[in-house]
Design a protein around this motif. Structure first.
Motif, short mmCIF file in Angstrom:
data_model
loop_
_atom_site.label_atom_id
_atom_site.label_comp_id
_atom_site.label_asym_id
_atom_site.label_seq_id
_atom_site.Cartn_x
_atom_site.Cartn_y
_atom_site.Cartn_z
N LEU A 1 0.83 -1.21 0.00
CA LEU A 1 0.00 0.00 0.00
C LEU A 1 0.86 1.26 0.00
N VAL A 2 1.92 1.27 0.81
CA VAL A 2 2.78 2.45 0.87
C VAL A 2 3.54 2.63 -0.43
N SER A 3 4.03 1.55 -1.02
CA SER A 3 4.74 1.64 -2.30
C SER A 3 3.83 2.24 -3.37
N ARG A 4 2.60 1.78 -3.42
CA ARG A 4 1.66 2.32 -4.41
C ARG A 4 1.43 3.82 -4.17
N ALA A 5 1.37 4.21 -2.90
CA ALA A 5 1.09 5.61 -2.58
C ALA A 5 2.24 6.53 -2.95
N VAL A 6 3.49 6.03 -2.80
CA VAL A 6 4.65 6.91 -3.08
C VAL A 6 5.21 6.72 -4.48
N GLY A 7 4.77 5.68 -5.19
CA GLY A 7 5.25 5.45 -6.54
C GLY A 7 6.69 5.05 -6.63
N ALA A 8 7.16 4.31 -5.63
CA ALA A 8 8.56 3.88 -5.60
C ALA A 8 8.66 2.60 -4.78
N PRO A 9 9.78 1.86 -4.92
CA PRO A 9 9.97 0.71 -4.04
C PRO A 9 10.08 1.17 -2.59
N VAL A 10 9.52 0.38 -1.70
CA VAL A 10 9.51 0.74 -0.27
C VAL A 10 9.88 -0.48 0.56
N LYS A 11 10.79 -0.28 1.51
CA LYS A 11 11.00 -1.28 2.55
C LYS A 11 10.27 -0.83 3.80
N LEU A 12 9.32 -1.63 4.24
CA LEU A 12 8.56 -1.33 5.45
C LEU A 12 9.05 -2.22 6.57
N GLN A 13 9.53 -1.60 7.63
CA GLN A 13 10.18 -2.32 8.73
C GLN A 13 9.36 -2.20 10.01
N TRP A 14 9.15 -3.32 10.67
CA TRP A 14 8.60 -3.32 12.02
C TRP A 14 9.75 -3.30 13.01
N SER A 15 9.61 -2.53 14.07
CA SER A 15 10.58 -2.56 15.16
C SER A 15 10.23 -3.69 16.11
N ARG A 16 11.11 -3.95 17.07
CA ARG A 16 10.78 -4.96 18.09
C ARG A 16 9.53 -4.54 18.86
N GLU A 17 9.42 -3.26 19.16
CA GLU A 17 8.23 -2.78 19.87
C GLU A 17 6.97 -2.98 19.03
N ASP A 18 7.07 -2.72 17.72
CA ASP A 18 5.93 -2.96 16.84
C ASP A 18 5.51 -4.43 16.90
N GLU A 19 6.52 -5.31 16.83
CA GLU A 19 6.22 -6.75 16.81
C GLU A 19 5.53 -7.19 18.10
N ILE A 20 5.96 -6.66 19.23
CA ILE A 20 5.38 -7.06 20.50
C ILE A 20 4.01 -6.41 20.71
N HIS A 21 3.84 -5.18 20.26
CA HIS A 21 2.58 -4.47 20.47
C HIS A 21 1.47 -4.88 19.51
N HIS A 22 1.81 -5.42 18.34
CA HIS A 22 0.81 -5.61 17.28
C HIS A 22 0.87 -7.01 16.67
N SER A 23 1.07 -8.00 17.48
CA SER A 23 1.22 -9.37 16.98
C SER A 23 -0.13 -10.04 16.76
N PHE A 24 -0.07 -11.27 16.28
CA PHE A 24 -1.19 -12.21 16.36
C PHE A 24 -0.82 -13.15 17.51
N TYR A 25 -1.40 -12.93 18.67
CA TYR A 25 -0.90 -13.56 19.89
C TYR A 25 -1.38 -15.00 20.06
N HIS A 26 -0.51 -15.80 20.66
CA HIS A 26 -0.92 -17.12 21.11
C HIS A 26 -2.03 -16.94 22.14
N THR A 27 -3.04 -17.78 22.04
CA THR A 27 -4.18 -17.61 22.91
C THR A 27 -3.83 -17.77 24.39
#
Length: 787
Positions: free
Chosen positions: A452-478
């Motif tokens: 989605l971001v690549s389409r919006a900017v019209g260029a290749p994009v690397k989208l990176q999650w931080s460790r905090e992103d990964e812990i805050h926004h995961s698909f959690y084990h029940t």
């Protein structure tokens, strides 16, 4: 981590008899570390040949001597395997599954190489892009890659060998029976000095017809060069250890931009308003893009939020810090795991939906001399792979190409195509190495964000999650509460068993949430409980999901094994029995359990496998218990503060028993000098990887037992990074892990390995701590120091 079910649950899997999957020879597309020019050299100008083989119908699988019928669970009915041979003799084998530490990029090509008599030193392995019509199912999950693809890989290798032999025989004017393939050459049987290398035969072999299945001659087990030997190291080992391996975050494209995303802190939340003016003033920040959110259930769609695009990732993060966002938390803003646990516990004390019923448990409990009960708790946990999610996308008006560490490359391709409104033929998914997955990377929300971001900017994009992103926004084990009660008669015999399981379901990610689990979760250590008890009832209590629930290594087997095997230890103490002997008594005599007479549901889920081929065999479970106990020196005298604990569990149609030796320091610190694990995984294709997976499972089991817990307050995850979401570190993880593989001949089906080593660890550790201290721990995680 059963991501292959994601598409079944989403209604995306084509029928097994799909007619759009061709069995004709086809060429592979773009592959990791193989540019287009080099590939054309391999497959065309250099005289290479590439062959694809279809998996044949059920009756064609007879060389698998136990009589397996087709692909065991029907999900991979037409896999394609490709082999190219260059004129210099280099054999290139395509790996169609993703590599995340299980060794699948080695083990599956190794089977092909063995059956075709290739010299492994002259084999190159390359990665397939996401393209199931060509390669068959590409979901790396469910501990099923080898158990499903051993036979197709053998078939591919045997056919390749036959074609090489036919080409050599034609050149010599001989009958093909007068020649044989032998370590990268074809030799004349009558005069072995006359031989032709594979490279010299490449063009001629390409002209040969693919032999029918009935004409193939498979190797005898005694002829295997690599299969079952444990001498082949993973093909990526050198690049990984020298820093040359390409992971998702390592991909670079000309003109590439870098992005990070500020996501809603509560699942289901939305952006009410935002001010990006300060972010855009950060030098290097180029654009701010709003990503639309999804409404649960939403499968693996992005959470939504605000993306900041810059000329490097660090600058993008600085820009994100300057965003002023007002969030609407939505319906989950009050989620609190302390209160939720209390609610699950209250539910577990009440009758639930009956899932399994055998005998008359109510009468047995009414007549019991005494009743023993216990309740066990597991919190949410997250995968925390060494490499957080990252993806590179290049989206233009009419096509998209992505590079990402994904477990489901074709599922990702489908999702990206749908999101962008592109024909799937215009979307390419290139798979990098995965720096850990554990089920998280079967979910491609991060790839869709990049697109989605690549389409919006019209260029290749690397989208990176931080460790905090990964812990805050995961698909959690029940999270779960497991309550077990046992009725005992006057002689101490267990006459009835009641297990109530309360946990939010993964199904909530795909469909409106009923609060109840579904057959796949029921089949993981719950309704398939193998004990020889005449009266059994398994009940499921309602628990609504308030965050994203996803696949995690071994899934619901983790809390169920913790509860069942800990309770077996508690019964041993209650009855004054040796824990190993108590466990063996509960398992009962060697037998094949009949699901119908055991009261299991009609839709009992057996890891997608035909029950007649992969039954619950208590003899195999007993054997791993006895083997692990023997190798660990069960019953030996230990110093004060030390103890042994044992647990065993069947999952992914494998049987695992673990003995943990624990040592409690004077300060209460928990250390584990040794772990002994016995593994019955059928025929062991790659012993080196089996040992590695069990060692990794012990470290992960230690982490889950002592440290891992995700908690929520006001709908938000309270942990952020490894300082408050801890892992087992060098000073605490098991000092020695001894792995003992039960030997089987090739006719015994290969079973799962990647996941089943995890579930027995926590209960074995809990039982060991009790043996050492008399303290019974029922809540995960224990903490690394006893108070």
């Amino acid at each position: 981590m059963l991501g292959y079910l994601d598409r079944e649950l989403s209604g995306r899997v084509r029928p097994d008899t799909s007619t759009d999957r061709s069995g004709d020879p086809i060429l592979v597309g773009r592959l990791e570390k193989l540019d287009r020019r080099r590939f054309l050299q391999l497959t065309g100008a250099a005289g290479a040949f590439v062959v694809a083989f279809r998996v044949l119908p059920a009756e064609a699988m007879q060389p698998y001597p136990t009589g397996a019928s087709g692909m065991p669970n029907g999900t991979v009915s037409d896999p394609h395997v490709f082999v190219a041979i260059a004129e210099d003799g280099t054999v290139t084998i395509v790996a169609h599954r993703a590599e995340m530490g299980t060794g699948v990029r080695t083990s599956l090509p190794m089977v092909v190489a063995d059956e075709m008599e290739a010299d492994w030193a002259r084999v190159t392995v390359v990665q397939a892009p996401g393209d199931e019509p060509k390669y068959g199912n590409q979901d790396t999950d469910g501990s099923r890659s080898l158990r499903h693809f051993v036979q197709p890989m053998r078939q591919c290798g045997a056919a390749m060998r036959a074609m090489l032999e036919a080409a050599a025989a034609a050149r010599w004017g001989l009958d093909p029976k007068q020649v044989k393939a032998e370590l990268h050459e074809v030799v004349q049987r009558a005069d072995p000095s006359k031989r032709l290398g594979y490279g010299a035969l490449a063009k001629a072999a390409m002209a040969q017809p693919v032999p029918p299945f009935e004409a193939l001659a498979f190797k005898d087990e005694s002829e295997f060069r690599y299969i079952g030997k444990g001498e082949i190291r993973i093909v990526d080992l050198h690049d990984i250890t020298t820093g040359k391996a390409t992971y998702g975050a390592d991909v670079r494209l000309p003109g590439m931009k870098y992005a990070v995303v500020a996501r809603p802190p509560v699942v289901g939340g939305r952006v009410k308003s935002y001010d990006a003016s300060a972010a855009l003033k950060v030098p290097g920040v180029e654009k701010v893009v709003e990503i639309p959110g999804s409404t649960p259930p939403a499968k693996f769609a992005p959470l939504g939020g605000i993306a900041v695009v810059a000329d490097n990732t660090w600058t993008a993060m600085q820009g994100r810090d300057q965003l002023k966002i007002e969030w609407d938390d939505g319906p989950n803003g009050s989620y609190d795991t302390t209160a939720y646990r209390a609610a699950m516990s209250a539910t577990a004390k009440q009758p639930g939906k009956v899932i399994r019923k055998q005998g008359d448990p109510d009468a047995a409990f009414a007549a019991a001399a005494r009743v023993v009960s216990a309740e066990y708790y597991e919190p949410h946990v997250t995968h925390a792979p060494m490499e957080p999610p990252a993806a590179v996308a290049n989206v233009t008006a009419d096509k998209a190409e992505v590079w990402a560490p994904v477990q489901s490359s074709y599922g990702t391709r489908e999702d990206v195509a749908k999101l962008l409104g592109l024909p799937i033929e215009q979307v390419t998914v290139n798979v990098t190495l995965l720096g850990g997955g554990f089920g998280r990377k079967s979910k491609c929300d991060y790839v869709q964000e990049a697109a989605l971001v690549s389409r919006a900017v019209g260029a290749p994009v690397k989208l990176q999650w931080s460790r905090e992103d990964e812990i805050h926004h995961s698909f959690y084990h029940t999270t779960s509460v497991e309550r077990i009660e046992a009725a005992l008669d006057g002689s101490g015999k267990v006459t009835a068993w009641r297990h109530r399981s309360v946990a939010p379901s993964i199904l909530s990610t795909f469909a409106p949430d009923s609060g109840y689990q579904f057959p796949i979760e029921y089949g993981m250590g719950f309704v398939d409980m193998p004990f020889d008890i005449p009266n059994v009832v398994c009940e499921n209590g309602q628990a609504m999901a308030h965050t994203r629930i996803g696949w995690f290594r071994s899934v619901s087997n983790v809390p169920r094994a913790f509860a069942v095997q800990s309770f077996a230890g508690e019964l041993a103490h209650e009855l004054g029995r040796d824990p190993k002997e108590m466990l063996l008594e509960l398992i009962g005599p060697a037998r094949i359990i009949d699901p119908k007479t055991a009261g299991m549901p009609k839709d009992f889920w057996n890891y997608g496998e035909p029950y007649e081929e992969f039954p619950i065999d208590t003899g195999r479970l007993r054997h791993v218990v006895e083997l692990a106990a023997d190798k660990a020196g069960w019953g030996k005298a230990l110093p004060k503060g030390e103890g042994l604990g044992i647990a065993a569990h069947r999952s992914f149609v494998s049987y695992i028993a673990t003995v943990v030796h624990v040592k409690i320091g004077d300060d209460g610190a928990i250390t584990v000098p040794e772990v002994t694990t016995a593994v019955d995984c059928g025929y062991c294709i790659n012993p080196e990887r089996v040992e590695s997976q069990m060692q990794g499972a012990a470290v992960m089991g230690m982490t889950l037992s002592l440290y891992s817990a995700i908690t929520f307050a006001k709908g938000r995850v309270e942990q952020s990074n490894f300082y408050d979401y801890e892992m087992a570190r060098m000073t605490r993880y098991p000092e020695k892990v001894a792995v003992h593989v039960v030997p089987h001949p090739f006719p015994v089906h290969a079973t799962g390995v990647g996941e089943p080593g995890v579930p027995p660890f926590a209960p074995a550790l809990a039982n060991a701590i009790f043996a050492a201290t008399g303290k019974r721990l029922r809540d995960l995680p224990f903490g690394d120091t006893l108070s």
